[in-house]
Design an enzyme around this catalytic site. Structure first.
Site, PDB file in Angstrom:
ATOM      1  CD  GLU A 175      -3.086   0.992   2.105  1.00 34.94           C
ATOM      2  OE1 GLU A 175      -3.371  -0.161   2.491  1.00 34.94           O
ATOM      3  OE2 GLU A 175      -3.802   1.985   2.324  1.00 34.94           O
ATOM      4  CD  GLU A 299      -7.621   6.018   6.299  1.00 34.74           C
ATOM      5  OE1 GLU A 299      -6.869   5.058   6.084  1.00 34.74           O
ATOM      6  OE2 GLU A 299      -7.474   7.140   5.791  1.00 34.74           O
ATOM      7  NE  ARG A 343      -8.185  13.362   7.664  1.00 34.40           N
ATOM      8  CZ  ARG A 343      -7.761  12.757   6.579  1.00 34.40           C
ATOM      9  NH1 ARG A 343      -8.392  12.914   5.442  1.00 34.40           N
ATOM     10  NH2 ARG A 343      -6.710  11.968   6.616  1.00 34.40           N
ATOM     11  CG  ASP A 372      -2.972  10.998   5.560  1.00 33.43           C
ATOM     12  OD1 ASP A 372      -1.915  10.498   5.973  1.00 33.43           O
ATOM     13  OD2 ASP A 372      -3.725  10.430   4.752  1.00 33.43           O
ATOM     14  CD  GLU A 400      -0.840   8.255   0.958  1.00 33.72           C
ATOM     15  OE1 GLU A 400      -0.295   7.884   2.008  1.00 33.72           O
ATOM     16  OE2 GLU A 400      -2.078   8.328   0.806  1.00 33.72           O
TER      17      GLU A 400
HETATM   18  O1  GCW Z   1      -2.707   8.424   4.242  1.00 33.05           O
HETATM   19  C1  GCW Z   1      -3.548   7.378   4.426  1.00 33.05           C
HETATM   20  C2  GCW Z   1      -3.248   6.483   3.281  1.00 33.05           C
HETATM   21  C3  GCW Z   1      -3.707   5.086   3.547  1.00 33.05           C
HETATM   22  C4  GCW Z   1      -3.089   4.631   4.862  1.00 33.05           C
HETATM   23  C5  GCW Z   1      -3.560   5.548   5.968  1.00 33.05           C
HETATM   24  C6  GCW Z   1      -2.951   5.215   7.318  1.00 33.05           C
HETATM   25  C7  GCW Z   1      -2.352   2.469   5.485  1.00 33.05           C
HETATM   26  O2  GCW Z   1      -3.852   7.024   2.135  1.00 33.05           O
HETATM   27  O3  GCW Z   1      -3.289   4.287   2.471  1.00 33.05           O
HETATM   28  O4  GCW Z   1      -3.402   3.311   5.161  1.00 33.05           O
HETATM   29  O5  GCW Z   1      -3.173   6.855   5.656  1.00 33.05           O
HETATM   30  O6  GCW Z   1      -1.945   5.826   7.649  1.00 33.05           O
HETATM   31  O7  GCW Z   1      -3.476   4.375   8.018  1.00 33.05           O
END
Ligand code: GCW
Length: 708
Positions: A175, A299, A343, A372, A400
Site C-alpha cells: 500500500e 478508516e 478533521r 495526513d 504517497e
Molecule cells: O494516508 C492514508 C493512506 C492510507 C493509509 C492511511 C494510514 C495504510 O492514504 O493508504 O493506510 O493513511 O496511515 O493508516
C-alpha cells in the site's frame, strides 16, 4: 577521457574477478568501490572478537576496498584497529567500563590512543549492537573521506526504538509503495529464504534502525495464524544478527475472525484470554518479538469503539497480554470520522481526554501532522500537549503525497522542520523532538517510526534519490540534531562520490527539493488537493458524488470568489486552540501566522497583502511558478553531473527529473487555472503562461491502483 579509460580498465579487472556489482543502486549507500577511496586510514592490522558481526562487517568492507582482509597480526609499532565489547581484555585496558556502560548497549566509542606509529583505534561498546553501529560509523568515515588518524567519537541513540513500518500486504502488494512488490516473499517461505532479508538488515543496521513492522497497518487477521508466524520467525532469524526486532500489525477483530469468538470486545474475558494465548504462542516462536502496531477505529478498521470501549481500553488489553514477555503496543492516533468536526482536530479530541490512562508498555504513534502526511503540515498538536503518555512520531518515507518514486524530494528538511517545531507546551524550546525523545518527559519508552519506501525494485526505493530518505530517517532517528545538510552530504558521498564538484550542487538540489515540491503542489498551507484515491497529480476540483466530504479537496481549500483556505482560527473551526500559547495566538492571527501555513489556518481574500507586499493571488502564482523553475534548474544541475556518475544511475535520475518537470507544470497549470475561476484575476504577466487547458486537465484520470 583518460580518467574514464582508466576506470574502464579497472572495472573490467574487477568485473572479471566478480567484485563489481552493476551500478543499479542495489548496494544503496553501502558501496565500497576501491577507485573511490582517495585516502584510507593507516590501519595495518586488526584485533578483537572475530566472531562478532561487527568484526566481520568491517572485514567484508575492507576487503572490498583494498582487495584483502585486514591482517590479524601486526607489529606493536603499527596502527592497530581493535573492535570489541567489554568482554575483550584489551578493550577493558583502554576504555573505562563505566564510560561504555553509560552509553548503553547501543552506544559506542571510537577512539585513537597512542602516538606516532604506536597507535590503536578502538571501536568499543557495552553491547554487540553498539559495536555494529560503531563499525558502520567508522566505515561511513572511511567512505566519506573523513576518517582521520586520530578519532574521538562517542555516540548513543536519541530514540530507543527506531522502527520502519511496512505497509506490505500478505499478497505481496504494498500500500502506497512505489518500488515494486513487497520484499517479504511470503509464498516462498519457509522453503526459500531470500538473501534480500540479510541485505535489508545490513542496510538498516548501518543507519541505526533497530526494529521493523513487517505488515500493513491495514492488517488482515491471517498474519497471526500459526503458518504465518512460522514464516515471521524465519525473517526474524535473518534480521536478528543485525539487531533488528520484528513487530507485527494486528487486526483488532482477530479473536472473532481467527479464533471464532463471538466478538472482539476488549473487556470480554474470553477475548483477553485469546490475546494472552496468542502472545504466548508468538513468543514461543519468536522469543525476542517486539510487539504490536495497531490501527483501530480508523478508516473503517475494527477497534474497541465498536463495543463502546475507548482506545485506552483496547490498547491496555493488548498491552497486558504482551507485558509478561516484554512486548509493547504502538497504538496509532490516526483517527478521523466524517463528522462535523474539522478533521485536523479529531485525533487531539479523541486522545487528549485519555492522557494518563494507558499502560506503560503502550506508546501512541502520531503522524507528524494533524491531517495526513501532506506536503507540508504544522505539527500535530498532540505533541507537547499529551504529557502523561508516551508518544512516538510517525513519518512517511514513502512518497504517497510527494510524487511517488517519480519526484526527487529529499525529506530530511521536512522532518527537521517538524522535529524542531517548538510546541511551547513546556515553555520555550519544548520542541517535538525534545518532548518525544525522553529529554522533557520521562516515559519508559521512546520511539520514532517511518513508513518504508522499500520494495523489490533493484534500487530498493524506486528513485535513486528516494534511498536518501530511508537513510535520512535512520540517521535522524539515531540523532535528530544532525542537520539535513550533513545527512545529505554523507549520503551523497557514500552513494555516489565525494567529488566536491558533484557533492556541492547535488546537496543544494536535495536541500531545495522539498520546498520546491511544496511550491509546485500546494504552497502557502494548501493541502489535500490531490487526485482521488491514488494521490498522484492535482485534482483540486475533485467531486465524487456521495463521497465523504473530508476525502474531497474542496473541503480543504474552500476556494470561492472571496478567497481560499481553511478557517481554523478561533472564529472558524478553532483548531488553533489545540496548540499551546503563545503558538495558538501566532497561528490565529493572519498577520503573524507564517506564510507557509497561512491557508492551513485561514480563509484569506485574494487581495490580502502578504508579508512581501504581493497580493495572495499573485503570491500563489509566483510560488507555483517558482516550483516549476526550480525543477527545471534541477534538470540542469543533474545534466552537468554526467561525468561523475555511472551511466545507469545517471540516465535513470535524468528521466525521472523529466517526469517531475512535466508534472510540476501540470500541477501549476491545473491549480492556477482552476483557482483563477474563483479569483478572476490575471496570472502575473512575467511568469510562464499556462500550456494546458483546464477542461483538458480535468479529464485526466490516471489508471493507478490504490496499491492495496
Ligand atoms: O494516508 C492514508 C493512506 C492510507 C493509509 C492511511 C494510514 C495504510 O492514504 O493508504 O493506510 O493513511 O496511515 O493508516
Amino acid at each position: 577521457m583518460q580518467k574514464k579509460g582508466l576506470l574502464l580498465v579497472i572495472s573490467l579487472c574487477l568485473a572479471a574477478i566478480g567484485q563489481l556489482n552493476a551500478e543499479d543502486g542495489s548496494r544503496l549507500w553501502l558501496r565500497f568501490q576501491p577507485q573511490e577511496f582517495r585516502s584510507l586510514p593507516s590501519f595495518t592490522h586488526i584485533r578483537g572478537d572475530a566472531s562478532s558481526v561487527a568484526y566481520s562487517e568491517f572485514q567484508h568492507a575492507w576487503q572490498e576496498i583494498s582487495g584483502s582482509c585486514l591482517p590479524e597480526r601486526g607489529r606493536e609499532t603499527e596502527h592497530t584497529l581493535l573492535i570489541g565489547t567489554l568482554k575483550e581484555r584489551q578493550i577493558r585496558r583502554l576504555i573505562k567500563g563505566h564510560e561504555l556502560q553509560e552509553l548503553g548497549r547501543e552506544g559506542y566509542i571510537i577512539r585513537t590512543t597512542g602516538e606516532g606509529s604506536r597507535r590503536t583505534t578502538v571501536v568499543a561498546s557495552a553491547g554487540e549492537a553498539g559495536l555494529l553501529y560503531g563499525v558502520y560509523h567508522l566505515l561511513r568515515l572511511i567512505q566519506t573521506g573523513s576518517c582521520h588518524d586520530s578519532l574521538a567519537i562517542s555516540e548513543q541513540p536519541r530514540y530507543d526504538i527506531r522502527i520502519l513500518n511496512h505497509w506490505d500486504n500478505l499478497n505481496g502488494t504494498v500500500e502506497r509503495g512505489y518500488a515494486g512488490h513487497s520484499i517479504w516473499q511470503w509464498d516462498q517461505l519457509p522453503l526459500h529464504i531470500s538473501p534480500l532479508y540479510k541485505d535489508y538488515a545490513r542496510a538498516n543496521a548501518s543507519v541505526g534502525i533497530n526494529a521493523t513492522v513487517l505488515n500493513n497497518v491495514n492488517a488482515t487477521p491471517d498474519i497471526l495464524t500459526r503458518g504465518y508466524l512460522e514464516k515471521v520467525r524465519l525473517i526474524a532469524n535473518e534480521l536478528r544478527p543485525y539487531h533488528i526486532r520484528v513487530y507485527l500489525s494486528i487486526n483488532f477483530s482477530s479473536p472473532a475472525e481467527l479464533g471464532g469468538l463471538e466478538n472482539s470486545d476488549p473487556l470480554n474475558p474470553e477475548v483477553e484470554q485469546w490475546w494472552k494465548r496468542k502472545a504466548d504462542e508468538i513468543y514461543q516462536i519468536i522469543p525476542d518479538f517486539g510487539g504490536f502496531l495497531v490501527k483501530a477505529n480508523s478508516e473503517g478498521l475494527p477497534g474497541p469503539q465498536d463495543y463502546g470501549r475507548s482506545h485506552a481500553e483496547g490498547a491496555n488489553m493488548l498491552a497486558d497480554a504482551l507485558k509478561p514477555h516484554g512486548g509493547i503496543v504502538m497504538w496509532r492516533a490516526f483517527v478521523y470520522n466524517p463528522t462535523e468536526e474539522d478533521r485536523a482536530k479529531q485525533a487531539y479530541s479523541e486522545f487528549m481526554s485519555l492522557d494518563g490512562q494507558f499502560r506503560d508498555n503502550v506508546i501512541i504513534q502520531v503522524k507528524n501532522g494533524p491531517v495526513d502526511f501532506q506536503p507540508r503540515e504544522p505539527f500535530s498538536p498532540l505533541f507537547g500537549a499529551m504529557q502523561q503518555t508516551a508518544l512516538m512520531p510517525e513519518l512517511q518515507i514513502t512518497q504517497e503525497y510527494l510524487g511517488f518514486s517519480n519526484h526527487l524530494v529529499y525529506l530530511a528538511t521536512q522532518w527537521k522542520e517538524f522535529l524542531e517545531s517548538d510546541t511551547h507546551c513546556m515553555g520555550e524550546g519544548s520542541t517535538v523532538a525534545r518532548s518525544t525523545d525522553g529529554t522533557l518527559l520521562t516515559h519508559p519508552l521512546t520511539a520514532i517510526a517511518g513508513v518504508a519506501n522499500i520494495g523489490l525494485d533493484a534500487n530498493w526505493s524506486g528513485h535513486h534519490f528516494a534511498q536518501s530518505n530511508w537513510y535520512a530517517f535512520g540517521r535522524l532517528a539515531w540523532d535528530h540534531t544532525l542537520t539535513a545538510e550533513e545527512i545529505a552530504e554523507e549520503w551523497i558521498g557514500m552513494t555516489f562520490t565525494t567529488e566536491p564538484a558533484f557533492v556541492d550542487p547535488v546537496r543544494e538540489m536535495m536541500l531545495n527539493s522539498w520546498e520546491t515540491a511544496v511550491d509546485y503542489m500546494m504552497p502557502l498551507g494548501l493541502h489535500h488537493i490531490f487526485a482521488w484515491d491514488h494521490h498522484y497529480g492535482p485534482e483540486p476540483w475533485c467531486d465524487i458524488p456521495g463521497a465523504r466530504p473530508d476525502w474531497l479537496p474542496p473541503y480543504y481549500h474552500n476556494a470561492s470568489e472571496e478567497g481560499i483556505g481553511f478557517d481554523r482560527s478561533t472564529t472558524g473551526s478553532d483548531a488553533v486552540s489545540q496548540y499551546c500559547a503563545p503558538l495558538s495566538e501566532t497561528f490565529n492571527n493572519p498577520a503573524s501566522c507564517p506564510d507557509e501555513l497561512l491557508l492551513w489556518f485561514h480563509h484569506i481574500p485574494w487581495d490580502h497583502p502578504m508579508q512581501n507586499g504581493r497580493t495572495l493571488w499573485d503570491e500563489l502564482c509566483y510560488r507555483y511558478d517558482g516550483g516549476v523553475q526550480q525543477v527545471r534548474a534541477f534538470q540542469k544541475v543533474w545534466d552537468r553531473m554526467e561525468p561523475y556518475v555511472d551511466s545507469e544511475r545517471f540516465r535513470h535520475v535524468q528521466s525521472r527529473l523529466r517526469i517531475q518537470s512535466r508534472d510540476a507544470v501540470w500541477w501549476k497549470d491545473a491549480c492556477l487555472l482552476y483557482f483563477q475561476t474563483f479569483s478572476g484575476k490575471p496570472i502575473p504577466y512575467d511568469i510562464e503562461r499556462p500550456v494546458h487547458e483546464l477542461e483538458e486537465l480535468k479529464k485526466i484520470k490516471l489508471d493507478l491502483k490504490h496499491h492495496n
